[in-house]
Design a protein around this motif. Structure first.
Motif, short mmCIF file in Angstrom:
data_model
loop_
_atom_site.label_atom_id
_atom_site.label_comp_id
_atom_site.label_asym_id
_atom_site.label_seq_id
_atom_site.Cartn_x
_atom_site.Cartn_y
_atom_site.Cartn_z
N TYR A 77 -43.75 -65.50 -12.43
CA TYR A 77 -43.80 -64.32 -11.58
C TYR A 77 -42.77 -63.29 -12.04
O TYR A 77 -43.06 -62.09 -12.12
CB TYR A 77 -43.56 -64.70 -10.12
N HIS A 84 -44.81 -55.80 -15.77
CA HIS A 84 -45.59 -54.74 -15.11
C HIS A 84 -44.78 -53.45 -15.05
O HIS A 84 -45.25 -52.39 -15.49
CB HIS A 84 -45.99 -55.19 -13.70
N HIS A 399 -44.24 -46.49 -5.64
CA HIS A 399 -45.61 -46.30 -6.13
C HIS A 399 -46.23 -45.02 -5.58
O HIS A 399 -47.01 -44.38 -6.26
CB HIS A 399 -46.46 -47.52 -5.79
N ARG A 460 -39.73 -58.77 -5.45
CA ARG A 460 -39.43 -59.71 -6.53
C ARG A 460 -39.32 -61.16 -6.08
O ARG A 460 -38.60 -61.96 -6.68
CB ARG A 460 -38.13 -59.34 -7.25
C1 HEM Z 1 -52.33 -49.16 -8.65
C2 HEM Z 1 -51.98 -50.24 -9.22
C3 HEM Z 1 -50.62 -50.89 -9.00
C4 HEM Z 1 -50.35 -51.97 -8.21
C5 HEM Z 1 -51.34 -52.72 -7.32
C6 HEM Z 1 -48.95 -52.27 -8.35
C7 HEM Z 1 -48.29 -53.32 -7.68
C8 HEM Z 1 -46.94 -53.61 -7.77
C9 HEM Z 1 -46.25 -54.59 -6.99
C10 HEM Z 1 -46.87 -55.46 -5.91
C11 HEM Z 1 -44.94 -54.59 -7.36
C12 HEM Z 1 -43.80 -55.42 -6.78
C13 HEM Z 1 -43.57 -56.75 -7.39
C14 HEM Z 1 -42.44 -57.45 -6.69
O1 HEM Z 1 -41.38 -56.83 -6.45
O2 HEM Z 1 -42.58 -58.65 -6.36
C15 HEM Z 1 -44.81 -53.58 -8.39
C16 HEM Z 1 -43.62 -53.27 -9.02
C17 HEM Z 1 -43.45 -52.16 -9.87
N1 HEM Z 1 -44.44 -51.27 -10.27
FE1 HEM Z 1 -46.41 -51.34 -9.75
N2 HEM Z 1 -48.39 -51.38 -9.22
C18 HEM Z 1 -49.36 -50.50 -9.62
C19 HEM Z 1 -49.20 -49.41 -10.49
C20 HEM Z 1 -47.97 -48.99 -11.02
C21 HEM Z 1 -47.77 -47.81 -11.80
C22 HEM Z 1 -48.86 -46.81 -12.21
C23 HEM Z 1 -46.44 -47.76 -12.14
C24 HEM Z 1 -45.66 -46.73 -12.96
C25 HEM Z 1 -46.08 -45.64 -13.52
C26 HEM Z 1 -45.80 -48.91 -11.55
C27 HEM Z 1 -44.45 -49.23 -11.67
C28 HEM Z 1 -43.83 -50.31 -11.08
C29 HEM Z 1 -42.42 -50.61 -11.20
C30 HEM Z 1 -41.38 -49.80 -12.02
C31 HEM Z 1 -42.17 -51.77 -10.45
C32 HEM Z 1 -40.83 -52.49 -10.28
C33 HEM Z 1 -40.77 -53.71 -11.18
C34 HEM Z 1 -39.50 -54.45 -10.96
O3 HEM Z 1 -39.15 -54.74 -9.79
O4 HEM Z 1 -38.82 -54.75 -11.97
N3 HEM Z 1 -46.76 -49.65 -10.87
N4 HEM Z 1 -46.05 -53.01 -8.64
#
Ligand code: HEM
Ligand SMILES: [Cu+2]
Lengths: 838, 123
Positions: A77, A84, A399, A460
């Protein structure tokens, strides 16, 4: 008449198209430098990474859909959410912007290519390889897992013993090389490579946005690159920059990361806003309201967004007053955004907008972005944040901003500009369904996720227990996530279908006014058979016939003047034609320089340091080989440029793009240096366990000798410029030799310190920093030495004359930079121990 | 034939906020340095505050001078230069306001006091 024009246009096309296309040989595509080709490659690769990032997001949502899921284990995870974030930020958003700017800028500016086409190709190869390194790590299960901001000590050796963190540091750095190249190239391009008459006041607003974005990239990326290098050498060689037991400080990583990371948010947002500012007036059928205000707002925003980094550093023990500066700046940065939103709304209200597909995405952008802004205000209120910090509320907010502020405008842009590369109209149809799926799915996912956050679910974490009330909102979020994924899939299908089946359109389907529509669609490889003379911001509205005139050669630089590519160079502010920029032919050198560079990183990854060193020398050799191919060996005669003007080719012009390329490179370099000095001073004053057990042995004579050779080198290089101007060839050679000799001496003087005088670099952050500073200085004096000898060789071969002085001027400029930064380093290294001991 | 290059004029666009950045660095860095070197609210803070205030006021004066200079240049501007010069003035004025606003806490808050919560933001 029109028949005649048509025939002329065909004639020009058959001459220019082969000249500007990549070679038709088997591996010719590897030599491509044409900006449209490279731009499309960038964008296609970035969209590929978007799909990968999206698949990772679906894995996350599948895992979180219900409580106690065993689909992914905690280790997996961590890799998935880290990758991601990393993929989305570094391999999708930034490269997509680069590709978009690469593709659009010359067209907007009415030019045939960018200032340094080979640099774009080089950037692409770096990006692709860095991305593949990260991807390979994911497939082999050794992907980075410390979160996308890689906080130390989590990412330090004791907590991350595997190569996972090294993959991030090296892979992302290789990718950032391409960002640095792009920033330098775009800065020089917007300043110099425009068409005649395009004063700054007549530049399309999108060019302003992309210019501001590039400037931010130019000063935003150095801290990140520096931080990555420092963390990597800590991990590889034990230089304790972030280890508090030895005078390091994990906070330093946070500073360096967010010094980049906050501006990064604006680097991503500005191009999105630029797309909105461009498309909205087209569909509202009236010019953008408040162009001048937007330009001013952009510039202000670019600066202010650098004053916000500390607001990411939560509970890190920073005095109230320091934080107050950042709160003040956080409030300030709202003003430029508000100006833009007002301008958009007024433009909409004054016009008669329709509901075409691009506009649909723009309305979606408004809705989501404004909501994201509101939750941002909530996050910024301190007590509130105490509760939501590090929960899914924050994930939801981020987001809203990133997807709303970037992905939606990008989709509007894809539908708007698609005719340029498909040659077909972009129609409604499947696209509308896709929009609603994405829009509803997105809001389902992330609106509800705010609630999950308020219920206390931390980010996270790989799973959660039953009975906390988290099951239902998570399930809804997951359903929404898959719904938007289907929507994105439909967009892709829609684009492919339209590419194949939509009705043809010859040119300018939206009746837009800017020059990117001043060519036939699909666009020709050379953009314009002749270049426009521009009188306003919307030349195609002034004269709807302009495209036909340009295609028939009725502008500047019609056709070609030899078997080389060229475009116009202008005075930066007034847009007066100033020079003819000769563009390089297709070349394998960008690829052949990028490959060894990637090799350096790969060898480092597997601790094969000798290999890294050898390959670094190869990189240097290839770079010199590349530079060797620039310039001319004879003084050129002025050339007829159209509209009664004769202009000199750029190698014979004072303000050649290469001169500006060097200046912007040095801006990048100086920011890197400033970050390094900041790091040193920060550790010295803030980090625990200072002063170090011992300082450097005082060596005043060495310090003075080093200073003297630095001064002499800088001086000699500048004398070489003067001698060149006065046509004294032998004294030019002597000065260059002297400059090279001083460079050798200065390099020794700088390297002597960490080798003989300072304590071992692993002992304490102090000696590690001394090594870092010395290495920086020695790297520059070393390069200055090589540069002086290189220019000497170029002089011998006749590349330099009083008229063609760029080589010596650039060498001298670089030498001056090395001398000044070197002197600062000497002062810091040799004087600060005296202060510290006192 | 080739007109005098005016590339430098574009520097006017970044002059105002360049000063703002410098002020920001001096205030933030100066304060951090003072605290790092041991200034505490109880002792030695008066000197720090006077120094920071002096920096702030000096920089405000520099902003003022920049504006005066830019306004003078505005009158001499040819048609093609007017846009850049006018934008430079607007930005210089905006930067003055920004510097005033950003520096206000120096007058209002305790030096080196509190080690509390940041204004966080995700990412
Ligand atoms: C629409 C589709 C997307 C979904 C469903 C999605 C879903 C998620 C989820 C659920 C997390 C949290 C994970 C966690 O903390 O356990 C996350 C983290 C993140 N997402 Fe997305 N995301 C999407 C698109 C994007 C896009 C387009 C970007 C940037 C341009 C992005 C950038 C990030 C970043 C920077 C994190 C933080 C990662 C970390 O905590 O190190 N996401 N995303
Ligand atoms: Cu931020």
């Amino acid at each position: 008449m029109s028949e005649e024009r048509h025939n002329k246009a065909l004639e020009f096309h058959s001459e220019l198209d082969p000249l500007y296309s990549p070679p038709k040989t088997r591996f010719g595509f590897l030599a491509a430098t044409n900006h449209s080709v490279i731009g499309i490659r960038f964008m296609a690769t970035a969209i590929g990474f978007f799909l990968i990032g999206g698949i990772l997001a679906m894995l996350i949502r599948a895992q979180l859909a219900g409580p106690n899921t065993q689909f992914l284990d905690p280790g997996q995870y961590s890799q998935v959410f880290t990758m991601h974030g990393t993929v989305m930020m570094f391999l999708f958003a930034i490269p997509l912007i680069e590709g978009f700017a690469l593709y659009m800028l010359p067209k907007l500016l009415g030019a045939r290519d960018l200032a340094f086409p080979r640099l774009s190709a080089f950037g692409y190869w770096c990006y692709l390889s860095g991305g593949l390194i990260l991807l390979a790590a994911l497939l082999f299960g050794v992907a980075p897992d410390s979160g996308w901001f890689m906080y130390t000590p989590l990412s330090s050796k004791p907590y991350s013993p595997g190569i996972n963190a090294d993959v991030w540091l090296l892979g992302v750095t290789v990718v950032e090389v391409s960002a640095a190249c792009a920033a330098i190239e775009f800065m020089a391009t917007v300043l110099k490579v425009r068409t005649g008459g395009m004063a700054l006041s007549k530049m399309p607003i999108l060019a302003w946005y992309l210019w501001a974005t590039s400037a931010m990239m130019l000063v935003g990326f150095p801290p990140l690159i520096l931080g990555s290098i420092m963390l990597e050498v800590e991990r590889a060689f034990g230089l304790p920059f972030f280890d508090p037991d030895k005078g390091g400080d994990p906070l330093l990583w946070q500073h360096l990361f967010w010094l980049f990371g906050h501006p990064e948010v604006y680097i991503i947002f500005l191009p999105g806003a630029g797309i909105v500012s461009t498309i909205l007036p087209v569909f509202a059928r009236r010019p953008l309201v408040g162009y001048n205000w937007i330009v001013a707002a952009l510039i202000a925003q670019a600066f202010i967004s650098f004053g916000l980094w500390v607001h990411h550093m939560f509970t890190t023990g920073i005095p109230d007053l320091s934080l107050a500066f950042f709160s003040a700046a956080s409030l300030l940065v709202v003003v430029p955004t508000a100006i833009q939103i007002f301008s958009w709304l007024t433009t909409l209200l004054k016009g008669r907008p329709d509901l075409s597909l691009p506009m649909l995405w723009i309305y979606g952008f408004f809705f989501i972005f404004v909501t994201g802004g509101l939750t941002g205000v909530m996050v910024a209120i301190v007590p509130f944040d105490w509760q939501v910090h590090d929960t899914h509320f924050v994930v939801a907010h981020l987001h809203y901003v990133l997807v709303g502020g970037f992905v939606f405008p990008v989709l509007a842009g894809i539908y708007h500009w698609m005719p340029l590369f498909t040659g077909r109209r972009s129609d409604k149809g499947l696209g509308v369904l896709a929009f609603w799926l994405v829009f509803i799915g997105f809001n389902l996912t992330f609106f509800i996720m705010h609630l999950t956050g308020l219920l206390g679910m931390p980010r996270r974490v790989y799973t959660y227990a039953e009975g906390l009330g988290w099951e239902l909102p998570n399930l809804v979020s997951s359903i929404g996530g898959f719904m938007s994924a289907v929507g994105f899939g439909l967009v892709l299908i829609d684009v492919l279908v339209q590419w194949r089946f939509a009705p043809f359109v010859h040119r300018n389907p939206w009746k837009a006014g800017t020059l990117e529509w001043g060519m036939a669609t699909p666009i020709p490889s050379y953009n314009f058979a002749s270049l426009a003379h521009v009188e306003s911001r919307d030349p195609l509205h002034d004269d709807p016939d302009l495209p036909a005139c340009l295609a028939a050669g009725e502008g500047y630089l019609a056709g070609h003047r030899g078997d080389y590519r060229d475009t116009l160079g202008v005075d930066g502010v007034t847009g007066e034609p100033e020079q003819i920029i000769l563009l390089p032919p297709p070349s394998y050198l960008p690829l052949l320089t990028a490959l060894p560079l990637v090799g350096v990183a790969l060898c480092f990854l597997f601790s094969f340091y000798v290999g890294s060193v050898i390959l670094a020398v190869v990189v240097l050799f290839m770079a010199l080989r590349w530079l060797w191919e620039t310039g001319l060996r004879e003084d050129p005669a002025p050339i007829e440029a159209g509209f009664g003007r004769t202009l000199l080719p750029h190698p014979a012009v004072e303000q050649a793009p290469g001169w500006w390329g060097m200046i912007f490179t040095l801006v990048f370099d100086a920011t890197f240096f400033a970050s390094l000095l900041f790091g040193y001073i920060f550790l010295w004053t803030i980090a625990p366990n200072w002063p170090p057990p011992r300082f450097l042995e005082p060596a005043p004579i060495l310090a003075l000798l080093t200073l003297a050779s630095l001064g002499l080198g800088g001086f000699a290089a500048s004398r070489a410029v003067a001698a060149n101007r006065q046509e004294r060839e032998s004294s030019r050679s002597s000065w260059l030799l002297l400059a090279a000799a001083s460079g050798v001496a200065a390099t020794f003087g700088l390297l002597a310190v960490p080798i003989w005088l300072a304590p071992p670099p692993t002992e304490h952050a102090y000696s590690a920093a001394v090594l870092m500073l010395s290495a920086y200085g020695a790297f520059h004096t070393g390069l200055s030495t090589v540069g002086s000898l290189f220019v000497l060789a170029r002089c011998r071969r006749g590349f330099v004359s009083p008229l063609r002085s760029l080589d010596v001027r650039n060498a001298s400029l670089f030498w001056s930079y090395s001398a000044v930064s070197g002197a600062i380093i000497v002062a810091v290294i040799h004087l600060m121990p005296l202060v510290g001991a006192a | 034939m080739i007109p005098a290059p005016t590339n430098r004029e574009a520097l006017g666009l970044v002059a105002g906020f360049g000063l703002w950045s410098l002020t920001f660095l001096l205030l933030y860095g100066g304060h951090g340095l003072a605290c790092g070197l041991g200034a505490r609210p109880e002792d030695g803070a008066a000197l720090t505050r006077i120094l920071l205030l002096a920096v702030w006021i000096a920089m405000l004066a520099a902003h003022g001078a920049l504006i005066v200079w830019f306004v003078r240049r505005l009158r001499a501007a040819s048609d093609t230069l007017r846009f850049v010069r006018r934008a430079s003035v607007v930005l210089a004025v905006a930067a003055l306001v920004a510097t005033f606003w950003t520096g206000l806490p120096v007058a209002a808050l305790e030096i080196c006091d509190g080690q509390s919560v940041g204004l966080p933001d995700p990412g």
